[in-house]
Design a protein around this motif. Structure first.
Motif, mmCIF file in Angstrom:
data_model
loop_
_atom_site.group_PDB
_atom_site.id
_atom_site.type_symbol
_atom_site.label_atom_id
_atom_site.label_comp_id
_atom_site.label_asym_id
_atom_site.label_seq_id
_atom_site.Cartn_x
_atom_site.Cartn_y
_atom_site.Cartn_z
ATOM 1 N N TYR A 76 -0.577 5.127 4.471
ATOM 2 C CA TYR A 76 0.228 4.032 5.241
ATOM 3 C C TYR A 76 0.979 3.159 4.168
ATOM 4 O O TYR A 76 0.351 2.805 3.383
ATOM 5 C CB TYR A 76 -0.670 3.208 6.071
ATOM 6 N N GLN A 117 8.123 6.418 14.005
ATOM 7 C CA GLN A 117 6.966 6.751 14.802
ATOM 8 C C GLN A 117 6.701 8.550 14.383
ATOM 9 O O GLN A 117 7.858 8.995 15.500
ATOM 10 C CB GLN A 117 6.622 6.313 16.059
ATOM 11 N N LYS A 166 -0.044 3.427 -2.667
ATOM 12 C CA LYS A 166 -1.378 3.494 -2.767
ATOM 13 C C LYS A 166 -2.178 4.148 -1.901
ATOM 14 O O LYS A 166 -3.366 4.937 -1.889
ATOM 15 C CB LYS A 166 -2.236 2.108 -3.055
ATOM 16 N N ALA A 167 -1.334 4.555 -0.737
ATOM 17 C CA ALA A 167 -2.128 4.985 0.348
ATOM 18 C C ALA A 167 -1.001 5.705 1.495
ATOM 19 O O ALA A 167 0.018 5.675 1.269
ATOM 20 C CB ALA A 167 -2.877 3.989 1.189
ATOM 21 N N GLN A 186 2.182 7.434 -0.173
ATOM 22 C CA GLN A 186 1.935 7.580 -1.496
ATOM 23 C C GLN A 186 2.617 8.754 -2.205
ATOM 24 O O GLN A 186 3.065 8.904 -3.142
ATOM 25 C CB GLN A 186 0.417 7.427 -1.736
ATOM 26 N N ALA A 243 1.505 -0.215 4.889
ATOM 27 C CA ALA A 243 1.228 -1.249 5.970
ATOM 28 C C ALA A 243 1.999 -2.285 6.154
ATOM 29 O O ALA A 243 2.562 -2.813 5.193
ATOM 30 C CB ALA A 243 -0.388 -1.615 5.453
ATOM 31 N N VAL A 244 2.134 -2.571 7.111
ATOM 32 C CA VAL A 244 2.860 -3.972 7.532
ATOM 33 C C VAL A 244 1.744 -4.957 7.127
ATOM 34 O O VAL A 244 0.552 -4.879 7.398
ATOM 35 C CB VAL A 244 3.168 -4.300 9.184
ATOM 36 N N PRO A 245 2.245 -5.935 6.364
ATOM 37 C CA PRO A 245 1.248 -6.743 5.704
ATOM 38 C C PRO A 245 0.531 -7.813 6.844
ATOM 39 O O PRO A 245 0.941 -8.288 7.898
ATOM 40 C CB PRO A 245 2.303 -7.569 4.674
ATOM 41 N N ALA A 246 -0.629 -8.282 6.141
ATOM 42 C CA ALA A 246 -1.447 -9.128 6.935
ATOM 43 C C ALA A 246 -0.551 -10.663 6.812
ATOM 44 O O ALA A 246 0.257 -10.796 6.123
ATOM 45 C CB ALA A 246 -2.627 -9.758 6.258
ATOM 46 N N THR A 247 -0.764 -11.167 8.295
ATOM 47 C CA THR A 247 -0.124 -12.493 8.414
ATOM 48 C C THR A 247 -0.270 -13.566 7.075
ATOM 49 O O THR A 247 0.670 -14.149 6.975
ATOM 50 C CB THR A 247 -0.688 -13.073 9.584
ATOM 51 N N GLU A 248 -1.250 -13.355 6.534
ATOM 52 C CA GLU A 248 -1.522 -14.159 5.368
ATOM 53 C C GLU A 248 -0.389 -13.937 4.133
ATOM 54 O O GLU A 248 -0.137 -14.969 3.537
ATOM 55 C CB GLU A 248 -2.812 -13.756 4.737
ATOM 56 N N ARG A 297 6.523 -1.095 16.652
ATOM 57 C CA ARG A 297 6.507 0.179 15.749
ATOM 58 C C ARG A 297 8.076 0.868 16.041
ATOM 59 O O ARG A 297 8.390 1.217 17.128
ATOM 60 C CB ARG A 297 5.412 1.141 15.972
ATOM 61 N N THR A 303 0.676 -1.303 0.069
ATOM 62 C CA THR A 303 -0.088 -0.067 -0.024
ATOM 63 C C THR A 303 0.919 1.351 -0.054
ATOM 64 O O THR A 303 0.351 2.293 0.094
ATOM 65 C CB THR A 303 -1.092 0.073 1.223
#
Lengths: 215, 367
Positions: A77, A120, A74-75, A130, A79-84, A117, A71
């Motif tokens: 943040y 910060q 795209k955004a 982004q 983001a830290v990825p999902a565990t998936e 984190r 992301t």
């Protein structure tokens, strides 16, 4: 009236006052030094719940930053990825490794992995990934050589002066967008020159007014 | 046990009955609340102790700022499709209210529902939602909202419910009552009839906390307010609470906007009503009447529309009623095929619906 203390006491009082003053000044200077953002924040490298190595994944295996932090362009943040996302590979790669137990547990129970984190910013600062990534500010400009870090460490102070330094003179940190995640990028001529051309070409104009970041 | 009356002078104060009687629950609570100093609180307060605690509090107050706060990033274990942090994500769903389902669109931000609006693709909502639908967002944050299976007030599990349900099949279900909302989904209705076939002793009870006009109707009338030049409402709050969708409002407003689209002339709205409603507020001509007199209005209007020789009178009418009814009838006659008469559902007396149908037949049908 008889003196209670001999006159020579004055000397001791004066010397004492000077010594106390020096100690107080020294303490203040020390306090200022250790709480200065560049000293307080840079080098922060907490122990993460899962010993994930960027050096291995990015530096040696050559994964792109966007595979996990998809992301970032795209955004606001990155983001830290999902565990998936970890499990995309690790259902087959080292599926029994004890170091990945936490990831497998999280995947099965649905409880998130509590990553600590590192970078910060204060709550009154609005930073948008982004906006930076898509004009050609590389990850390396703020995060350093992540691809060489076993444990992620904060490399830059991330204080206001540091932000403004680049907003006032962005040329050294602007590169072609396709090279943004190439942390080891070495152009054959002066990067600032390339950056300057890109700034002219794209009309990059980083805000220097208060509400650019403090909205 | 320490006596509370020890060395007390003056008035005796207490903060709870438990404290007054020094019950064991109170003692237990006190030590749980202040584990280290429970006995101190019971002891006689001394000036020395208070100063000690105060000095320590002041002295150490600044130290709390001396550690770096550790903040955690907690990503989802399983990803959410199309989800980008900090960007709104829209979900289309349907909400039933008073037995009528309306397509709504829920805006979520970082997995928190924020706003409910109509689904723009849904023919009944056209991208807007009623106040009830919009307010239903609060249900998501209702602390009493059911989030787990409960059995006799205690949390239970789906598996336990299944075990219990499987045992039901041995009997015929006598003594079993199933309470549900009014079902207007055909698949749910099929399940219902299936259950009742298997468990003939059971009963399925439907209850709706909200009863709107569409409830429990085999079919819902589709009134084209946008095509009507004259609208007569007999105590029907079709712009307000009597409809479960926003469609009548949108369509009525469309015909109201003269020169703004197809309509060349503003529509006209006559309202006879017993209360203050949104429809009455929007009316060009509003007549007030007791809800018991609505039937008389319908009768009188029917007589006027059919050109009865002696116009019917409304008993207990307000001034201007007679003139008003004549005007409505005239207007209806002038706009044959382009008028709508709506009445409150369940209006009394029971012949009112017949009256309305007759008015419609004789006045609104195209010649």
């Amino acid at each position: 009236m008889a003196l209670i203390f001999p006159k020579s006491t004055d000397k001791f009082v004066r010397i004492g006052a000077v010594i106390v003053g020096i100690i107080a000044l020294g303490a203040a200077a020390m306090g200022l030094y250790v709480t200065w953002p560049s000293n307080l924040k840079t080098g922060y490298s907490p122990v993460q719940p899962v010993p994930y190595s960027h050096k291995l994944h990015v530096g040696e295996l050559g994964m792109d930053c966007y595979y996990c932090h998809y992301t970032a362009n795209k955004a606001g943040y990155a983001a830290v990825p999902a565990t998936e996302v970890c499990m995309n590979c690790h259902v087959r790669v080292k599926p029994q490794s004890p170091r990945l137990q936490r990831i497998r547990d999280a995947y099965q129970t649905g409880d998130p992995v509590p990553w600590v984190r590192i970078h910060q910013l204060a709550d009154f600062v609005f930073f948008n990934h982004q906006a930076h990534v898509t004009v050609g500010v590389s990850c390396v400009s703020c995060h350093g050589r992540i691809d060489q870090m076993v444990e992620v460490k904060q490399m830059q102070p991330l204080n206001m002066k540091w932000c403004l330094d680049c907003h006032r003179n962005p040329a050294p940190n602007i590169r072609p967008v396709e090279q943004v995640t190439n942390l080891a990028w070495q152009p054959d001529r002066d990067p600032a020159e390339i950056g300057h051309e890109l700034i002219q070409q794209k009309g990059i104009n980083p805000p220097q007014h208060c509400s650019g970041c403090h909205r | 046990m320490i006596q509370i009356t020890k060395k007390l002078t003056g008035k005796k104060y207490w903060r709870s009955l438990d404290e007054l009687y020094q019950t064991s629950e109170f003692q237990e609570w006190l030590h749980k609340e202040f584990p280290s100093s429970g006995s101190d609180l019971l002891d006689e307060p001394s000036r020395r102790n208070i100063l000690k605690v105060m000095a320590a509090s002041f002295g150490l107050a600044g130290l709390t700022a001396c550690r770096r706060p550790v903040e955690h990033i907690l990503p989802n274990a399983r990803g959410i499709e199309d989800y980008i942090p900090g960007r709104p994500l829209f979900y289309n769903t349907a909400m039933t209210l008073g037995g009528a389902a309306q397509g709504v669109m829920v805006e979520t931000m970082d997995a928190r529902p924020l706003k409910i609006e109509g689904n723009p693709e849904h023919p009944w909502s056209l991208g807007r939602a009623r106040g009830f639908h919009q307010a239903s967002i609060l249900q998501m944050y209702d602390p009493d909202r059911g989030i787990a299976f409960k059995r006799e007030g205690n949390n239970s599990r789906w598996e336990d419910f299944l075990d219990w349900a499987h045992k039901l099949e041995l009997g015929n279900g006598s003594g079993l009552r199933i309470l549900s909302e009014h079902l207007n989904s055909t698949s749910l209705a099929a399940i219902k009839s299936d259950v009742l076939k298997r468990l003939p002793g059971a009963k399925w009870v439907e209850y709706n906390p909200v009863l709107t006009s569409e409830t429990a109707l085999p079919a819902v009338p589709r009134v084209h307010f946008d095509k009507a030049a004259v609208v007569v409402s007999l105590d029907s709050d079709f712009l307000g609470l009597d409809t479960s969708t926003v469609l009548p409002v949108k369509e009525f407003a469309k015909a109201r906007m003269a020169g703004d689209g197809e309509a060349t002339q503003m529509n006209r709205l006559y309202v006879v009503e017993s209360q203050f409603s949104a429809t009455g507020a929007a009316a060009d001509h509003r007549f007030r009447a007791k809800s018991a007199d609505i039937g008389q209005y319908a009768n009188a209007l029917l007589a006027a529309v059919q050109n009865a020789t002696t116009p019917l009178k409304v008993v207990g009418q307000t001034p201007g009623t007679e003139k008003g009814i004549a005007a409505i009838a005239k207007d209806l006659a002038a706009n044959r095929g382009r008028s709508v008469v709506v009445a409150v559902r369940g209006s009394r007396p029971a012949f009112t619906p017949w009256c309305i149908r007759s008015i419609r037949r004789s006045a609104t049908s195209a010649r």
